[in-house]
Design a protein around this motif. Structure first.
Motif, PDB file in Angstrom:
ATOM      1  N   HIS A 206       0.878  -1.169   0.000  1.00  0.00           N
ATOM      2  CA  HIS A 206       0.000   0.000   0.000  1.00  0.00           C
ATOM      3  C   HIS A 206       0.912   1.214   0.000  1.00  0.00           C
ATOM      4  O   HIS A 206       2.077   1.124   0.383  1.00  0.00           O
ATOM      5  CB  HIS A 206      -0.872  -0.030   1.266  1.00  0.00           C
ATOM      6  CG  HIS A 206      -1.968   0.989   1.325  1.00  0.00           C
ATOM      7  ND1 HIS A 206      -1.737   2.282   1.696  1.00  0.00           N
ATOM      8  CD2 HIS A 206      -3.292   0.902   1.072  1.00  0.00           C
ATOM      9  CE1 HIS A 206      -2.887   2.947   1.681  1.00  0.00           C
ATOM     10  NE2 HIS A 206      -3.839   2.133   1.299  1.00  0.00           N
ATOM     11  N   ASN A 222      -9.029  -7.755   0.593  1.00  0.00           N
ATOM     12  CA  ASN A 222      -7.860  -6.873   0.504  1.00  0.00           C
ATOM     13  C   ASN A 222      -7.314  -6.509   1.879  1.00  0.00           C
ATOM     14  O   ASN A 222      -6.632  -5.505   2.033  1.00  0.00           O
ATOM     15  CB  ASN A 222      -8.218  -5.589  -0.254  1.00  0.00           C
ATOM     16  CG  ASN A 222      -9.206  -4.739   0.506  1.00  0.00           C
ATOM     17  OD1 ASN A 222      -9.995  -5.240   1.305  1.00  0.00           O
ATOM     18  ND2 ASN A 222      -9.183  -3.442   0.264  1.00  0.00           N
ATOM     19  N   MET A 223      -7.580  -7.332   2.892  1.00  0.00           N
ATOM     20  CA  MET A 223      -7.119  -7.040   4.239  1.00  0.00           C
ATOM     21  C   MET A 223      -6.214  -8.161   4.752  1.00  0.00           C
ATOM     22  O   MET A 223      -6.506  -9.349   4.569  1.00  0.00           O
ATOM     23  CB  MET A 223      -8.299  -6.860   5.203  1.00  0.00           C
ATOM     24  CG  MET A 223      -9.194  -5.673   4.881  1.00  0.00           C
ATOM     25  SD  MET A 223      -8.332  -4.077   4.950  1.00  0.00           S
ATOM     26  CE  MET A 223      -7.877  -4.008   6.690  1.00  0.00           C
ATOM     27  N   PRO A 232      -4.455  -2.873   5.027  1.00  0.00           N
ATOM     28  CA  PRO A 232      -5.049  -3.023   3.700  1.00  0.00           C
ATOM     29  C   PRO A 232      -3.998  -3.278   2.628  1.00  0.00           C
ATOM     30  O   PRO A 232      -2.858  -2.815   2.725  1.00  0.00           O
ATOM     31  CB  PRO A 232      -5.725  -1.663   3.478  1.00  0.00           C
ATOM     32  CG  PRO A 232      -4.875  -0.704   4.254  1.00  0.00           C
ATOM     33  CD  PRO A 232      -4.413  -1.464   5.472  1.00  0.00           C
ATOM     34  N   SER A 234      -3.668  -2.425  -1.251  1.00  0.00           N
ATOM     35  CA  SER A 234      -4.337  -1.662  -2.302  1.00  0.00           C
ATOM     36  C   SER A 234      -4.311  -2.441  -3.611  1.00  0.00           C
ATOM     37  O   SER A 234      -3.436  -3.281  -3.853  1.00  0.00           O
ATOM     38  CB  SER A 234      -3.703  -0.280  -2.471  1.00  0.00           C
ATOM     39  OG  SER A 234      -2.379  -0.391  -2.923  1.00  0.00           O
TER      40      SER A 234
END
Length: 248
Positions: A206, A222-223, A232, A234
């Motif tokens: 990210h 997406n975690m 997160p 991205s």
């Protein structure tokens, strides 16, 4: 100005001090990548603006205000949240700012040059969300025992065992090394830290995070779950990160 930044960013100012507010307004008006969308002396009134979906790409926010503080306001902002730049007379709120994941942290009086640096971070963030930087090969291991590095924190050099570091997060002109037990605030940018790290299992996921792949427990959508924390991933980094996970 790049195509991504072709339209000026809508900027909202919240500061109960009229002189400080006018100074920020002048800075916004001087900057060719910004337009002043709204300016408030009261955080409660400003919150109503956000709930009414008023335009806001960037929020310049004082911390110490009556009725509702800047830190309280950030927690109440509806999604999608603007890029938040805190403006305060005290540097002691930096850790609180980290917890709220604000983009930058300015200490009054704010010079125009420092103001422009903060706005540059906003535009870099928006660009990174669309176009990821090219992947670089990791440098050779230069640490003394394969897992340690010295970092400068709180005016001293501290040996950090990076196997204990879950992830690294950007905070203005600092980075935060997060372990299971504590957080170390270190001067410098995330890019500087990324270039210094000799460990191949630390991967950028990210614009604001580098994670220790050895400490990732679960990935859902997406975690990432690392200990008691969630980070997160991205979209631009997601495919490459999944490939790296599968290669472990």
């Amino acid at each position: 100005m790049s195509p991504i930044d072709a339209n000026p960013l809508a900027c909202v100012i919240i500061d109960d001090n009229e002189m400080n507010r006018l100074t920020l307004e002048r800075s916004v008006q001087r900057h060719d990548q910004l337009r002043l969308a709204a300016s408030f002396s009261d955080a409660v009134e400003a919150l109503a603006y956000f709930h009414a979906a008023g335009p806001a790409d960037v929020l310049l926010l004082d911390i110490e205000m009556p009725h509702l503080s800047g830190l309280e306001l950030v927690k109440l902002l509806p999604d999608p949240k603007p890029a938040v730049i805190l403006v305060t007379t005290h540097a002691s709120f930096a850790v609180d700012a980290f917890e709220l994941r604000v983009l930058d942290y300015l200490v009054k009086p704010v010079g125009y040059g420092r103001f422009c640096q903060a706005i540059a971070r906003v535009t870099e963030q928006r660009t990174a969300a669309i176009v990821p930087p090219p992947l670089k090969s990791a440098p050779a291991d230069i640490s003394s025992n394969g897992s340690d590095l010295f970092v400068k924190t709180s005016g001293k050099f501290l040996r950090i065992n990076f196997e204990e570091v879950l992830f690294i997060e950007a905070l203005s002109t600092y980075v935060v090394l997060v372990t299971d037990k504590c957080k170390h605030i270190v001067g410098g940018t995330l890019k500087n830290m990324e270039e210094r790290l000799p460990f191949r299992h630390f991967v950028r996921v990210h614009r604001s995070y580098i994670v220790n792949m050895h400490r990732v427990e679960v990935m859902v959508d997406n975690m990432l779950k690392l200990g008691a924390h969630e980070v997160p991933v991205s979209r631009p980094y997601q495919d490459d990160f999944v490939q790296r996970l599968q290669a472990l």
